[in-house]
Design a protein around this motif. Sequence first.
Motif, short mmCIF file in Angstrom:
data_model
loop_
_atom_site.label_atom_id
_atom_site.label_comp_id
_atom_site.label_asym_id
_atom_site.label_seq_id
_atom_site.Cartn_x
_atom_site.Cartn_y
_atom_site.Cartn_z
N GLU A 74 0.83 -1.21 0.00
CA GLU A 74 0.00 0.00 0.00
C GLU A 74 0.86 1.26 0.00
OE1 GLU A 74 -3.77 -1.85 2.59
OE2 GLU A 74 -2.32 -0.48 3.52
N LYS A 101 -2.20 6.09 8.65
CA LYS A 101 -3.22 5.64 7.71
C LYS A 101 -4.55 6.32 8.03
CE LYS A 101 -4.93 1.60 5.27
NZ LYS A 101 -4.91 0.13 5.14
N GLY A 152 -8.26 6.37 6.34
CA GLY A 152 -9.06 5.74 5.30
C GLY A 152 -8.25 4.68 4.58
N ASP A 153 -8.17 4.79 3.26
CA ASP A 153 -7.41 3.82 2.47
C ASP A 153 -6.00 4.29 2.14
OD1 ASP A 153 -9.60 2.11 2.38
OD2 ASP A 153 -10.41 3.06 0.56
N ASN A 154 -5.63 5.47 2.57
CA ASN A 154 -4.34 6.04 2.18
C ASN A 154 -3.43 6.25 3.39
OD1 ASN A 154 -5.01 6.27 -0.60
ND2 ASN A 154 -6.17 8.15 -0.16
#
Length: 305
Positions: free
Chosen positions: A193, A287, A289-291
């Motif tokens: 990620e 982190k 959310g998704d980022n």
Amino acid sequence: MPVRRGAVRRGGWSGGGGRWLVWTGRVVLWALIVVIVVNGVRAPIERLTESDTPTGTTATPTGSGFPEAAASAFASQFAAAYLNFDGAKPDERADRLKPFLPEGADRQMGWNGFGRLSAGTFQLSDIEVQDAQNAVVTVFAQSGSQRWRLSVPVYTADGKFVVSGQPALLPAGGPAGLPATAEPEHDDTAEAELRPQLESFFKAYAQGDATQLQRYVVTGVTLEGFGNKLTLEELKSVSAPPGGTRREVTAVVVWGVPTTATPSPVPTNPAAQSAGLEQAYRLTVEKQGDNWYIRDIRGATRSTG
């Protein structure tokens, strides 16, 4: 008239003073014996203690008044002149040494006029202050792959300095032995990620565009970039340990460093091409959310994963 028993006798000497002198003599004698015994015990102890004290070293006097900073700069400048010589140009070295030497000193300070030596990177190693006017200043120097220490005796008076004796080269020692460390744990999912996010971040970091950088950092955090002085050649690796939403990760990047060499008509000239420089960074990331977003960036520790 007969003397009555128990009556005080008047006149004559009773002998009490003689007993007082005897006791006084005994006290003096015992005191003398005690002094002899104490001194006899103390002497070997003092000799034993003195034998444990290192010899040949001079402790730095506290508050000696010796101008250490200025003397260190003086010794470093002297080392730059002393450790650079060329047998084809002996007078140049003599001219460079002249401001450091006392009158009547050997103008080459022990050099026989042959050979060639080039040294640089002069830095203070230590200083041994002897008194308010004398010290031995030792500086680091490097010539090619060889590191040295040069000890320089320095005398000062009225704000001036002079080399007061012959210098001495000493070995600087090699690098310390670095023990092996265990391979750190990895979070493969987090690393996957982080990779695209960090690659974009380092490109913006190289460009120094504040607006672009804000896309990759935590709200309220401001980072200054390189202002296009570097380019990102490669994000070589990302190492993230297991953890929560805030972690300290390591990234290894290869920077492109523009050359300062004069452009060459030969396209294969290595000096005319951009350099690649691999470096490691520690980043505190969060982190949301998704980022992942960067909170801080520093130089990496010895373990880069």
